[in-house]
Write an enzyme that holds these catalytic residues in place. Structure first.
Site: not given
Lengths: 348, 348
Positions: B15, B131, B222, B251
Site C-alpha cells: 500500500g 496523520c 479522530k 497535509h
C-alpha cells in the site's frame, strides 16, 4: 442594447472580473442604453461581444466618463485612484471592485443582502468588498440578525482566479508541466508584485496578497476590517487565515462563529439560511450534501453546508461556505449594487 | 539485512503507507535481521525491494507472525482486527497504523515527541494516531508544556494520498481528463465505501471519512478524540473541520489555539518551536517563508509557520502546520515508535 436604461461603463473590461461583469450584465438583463468598455492603453482596441454586439475597448481617460450614469471599476486599485473621482465629477456613480476606497469612511462598502441601506449615504463612490468577505457576510448576516454574533474565525480555501487571468494560466501551465514531468518556473503566484513565487499546482499556499507588519496578509486584514464595516460591528471579533489552492474558480471557507443567544441548535441555523437572501443551503450529511467550489462555478448564490454545533461551546458553530469568487465575490455583487441603486432611485 | 537486530513484519506492504514504511526502515537504518512482508491474498506474490534484496510478499495468516518481534500494520482496520491479537499472542509487539485500536483505553496512542512514556504501559498493541492528528500535536505539545493549552480549532487541507494509492491515481486521471476536456467519473473520493463520489481535481471536498450521527466526519472526531488522548487532556477543547484537496502528498492545517498563560508573544512561541523535537520552524513573513505541502514531501519533520497573535484574544494564536502525511503522519511515526521501543528496552 435597449433605448431606455442607463449609460454604463466597465473599466477593466478585458480582465477576469471584467469579463464576468459583461456576462452578468447580460444574464441579469440590467437596463443598459449605452455600454462603454474601458481599459488600460495595453488592452485598448480589443473587441468584446455584448448581447451579440461588437464593442471596441477604449483607453480610459477622464473624458471617457462624460455622460456615464454608472461606472463599474475592476482594473486594479491604481486605475480606480486615477479615474474614480474623475468619473464622479462628470456625474457618474462609481461601483469600485478594488480595495482603493473600501475602508474610506466616506465610502459605503456594500453587500446588498447585508447593508443595502448604506447606499443612501454614498458620495459618488461605492466600494464592492473583497471576494472572500462578501460570501462570508452573506452567510453570517441572517445569523447575526436572529441570534447576535460575537466572534468569527475563518480559514479560507481560495481559487487562483482571484489573482487574475495570469494566475489562472499559471495554474494550467504548471499542472501540464507536472503531469508531463517537465520543469517549470513559478512567476505569478502567490502575489504578482512580491519577491518570491511558489508552485500552486498540487500545493496549498498560505499567502494571499502581501504581508503587513503584524504578520497578517492584506487579504486577511481585508476580511477582518471589511466584515466589521459591512456588518456595522466594530466590536466583532474576527480572525482570518487565507490560503490559495489549485482551484480555478470558487472560494471555500471554514467558518467558526459564536452567537450571543444561548441554546441555539443546528436546525435553527439551517432554517434561517434556508430562507436567507442569496443563500442556497446544501446541508445533509446523510446524503453527503455539502457545497464544493467545482460545483458552484457559474452560480450567483452563496452555498452553505456542514453546519455543526461546537462540541465544547454552547454558542459556537462551524459551517462551510462556498461561492463563485468572480460572480458573488465580484461581478454579480457589483451589478447587484447597480440594481439596488436603481431600485432605491439613487441613479439620476 | 543485518545479522543482529529484530525480526520485523510489515502488514500491508504494497500500500501507499506500506511502501513508505519500507523506505523509512531503510533510510533510518532500523536494526533488522529478518523482514517479513505481508498483505491480503490479492497482493500476495508481489516482489518488493528492501536494501537491494528481493522479498516476496506473502498472504497474512495467524502463523505468519511466528518469531516476529515487531509487526507494523497498515492494511486497513479489518486486517488489524483480524491479525493484531494473533501477532501479540505469538510474542510480537504490534504498531498499528489503522484506527482499529486507537481509542481502546488498553492501547497507548503514541507520538514519540509527545507521549513516548505511554509505551511503557503497552499490552502488545500500540496505536499510531491519525496523520492529521500527529502533525498537530507535535506542534502543540511544546506550547502546552510551556504555556498551557485551553482550546484548539483546526481546519485541515489534506492530501489525497491519505486515502491510498487508488485516490492518488484518481487525482492524476481526473486532472488529465479535465486538462484534455474529456469527461470522467469520480469513483473513489471522498470516501471509497461511501455512496457518492465527487470530483477532487481543481476542487476542495469538505468530507474525509464517513459522517457520524452528530454531523462531524470520523476524521474530524479522530482529530478531536485522539488529540485529547495523546496529550492526556480530556478537558481540552478541540474542534476540527477536515477538507480534502487536489494535493498528492502533504497535509496542511490552519490551527487556532488558546494558551493559559497571559501576555505570551509570537516570538515566545517561535523560540519554543525553533528548538522543539521533530519541528522545523519556517516563519518569516518578510521573506515570504512559510511551510507548503509541495515543499515538505519526503521530509520527516513537521513544519510550522504563519504564527500570529490573535487580534482580539490575548491568549489566542494562529499557526500553519504542514507535514508529509505518509511519513510523520504514518510510516515515520510508526518506525519512530519502534525506535522508542528499542531505546526503552521494551522489545524482547
Amino acid at each position: 442594447m435597449a433605448t431606455t436604461g442607463f449609460h454604463v461603463a466597465v473599466v477593466g473590461a478585458t480582465g477576469a472580473v471584467g469579463q464576468q461583469m459583461l456576462r452578468t450584465l447580460e444574464t441579469k438583463d440590467f437596463p443598459i442604453k449605452k455600454l462603454t468598455l474601458l481599459s488600460s492603453s495595453r488592452s485598448a482596441g480589443t473587441v468584446l461581444k455584448f448581447k451579440d454586439e461588437d464593442i471596441v475597448v477604449m483607453e480610459a481617460k477622464p473624458e471617457s466618463f462624460e455622460g456615464v450614469d454608472i461606472a463599474l471599476f475592476s482594473a486594479g486599485g491604481n486605475i480606480s485612484k486615477l479615474f474614480a473621482k474623475e468619473a464622479v465629477k462628470r456625474g457618474a456613480i462609481v461601483i469600485d471592485n478594488t480595495s482603493a476606497f473600501r475602508m474610506d469612511p466616506e465610502v459605503p462598502l456594500v453587500v446588498p443582502e447585508v447593508n443595502e441601506e448604506d447606499l443612501k449615504s454614498h458620495n459618488g463612490i461605492i466600494a464592492n468588498p473583497n471576494c472572500s468577505t462578501i460570501q462570508m457576510v452573506v452567510a453570517l448576516e441572517p445569523i447575526r440578525k436572529a441570534y447576535g454574533l460575537d466572534k468569527v474565525i475563518v480559514s479560507t480555501y481560495q481559487a487562483v482566479s482571484g489573482a487574475g487571468a495570469a494566475a489562472i494560466a499559471e495554474l494550467h501551465n504548471q499542472t501540464h508541466s507536472i503531469i508531463k514531468g517537465e520543469s517549470f518556473n513559478p512567476e505569478i503566484l502567490p502575489v504578482k508584485g512580491d519577491k518570491k513565487h511558489y508552485q500552486i499546482a498540487f500545493n496549498a499556499v498560505p499567502q494571499i496578497d502581501k504581508f503587513e507588519e503584524n504578520g497578517y496578509t492584506f487579504e486577511e486584514m481585508k476580511m477582518i476590517n471589511e466584515t466589521k464595516k459591512i456588518m456595522h460591528m466594530p466590536e466583532l471579533k474576527v480572525a482570518a487565515t487565507c490560503v490559495r489552492l489549485p482551484v480555478e474558480t470558487g472560494h471555500s471557507e471554514s467558518v467558526y462563529f459564536e452567537v450571543q443567544h444561548e441554546s441555539i441548535e443546528v436546525e435553527d441555523i439551517r432554517s434561517l439560511l434556508r430562507d436567507a437572501d442569496g443563500v442556497t443551503l446544501q446541508d445533509n450529511p446523510k446524503e453527503q450534501l455539502y457545497p464544493m467550489p467545482a460545483y458552484a462555478v457559474g452560480k450567483s448564490d452563496v452555498f452553505v453546508g456542514r453546519i455543526r454545533k461546537d462540541l465544547d461551546e454552547d454558542k459556537g458553530f462551524h459551517m462551510w461556505v462556498v461561492s463563485d469568487n468572480l460572480l458573488k465575490g465580484a461581478a454579480w455583487n457589483s451589478v447587484q449594487i447597480a440594481e439596488s441603486l436603481v431600485k432605491l432611485g439613487l441613479v439620476k
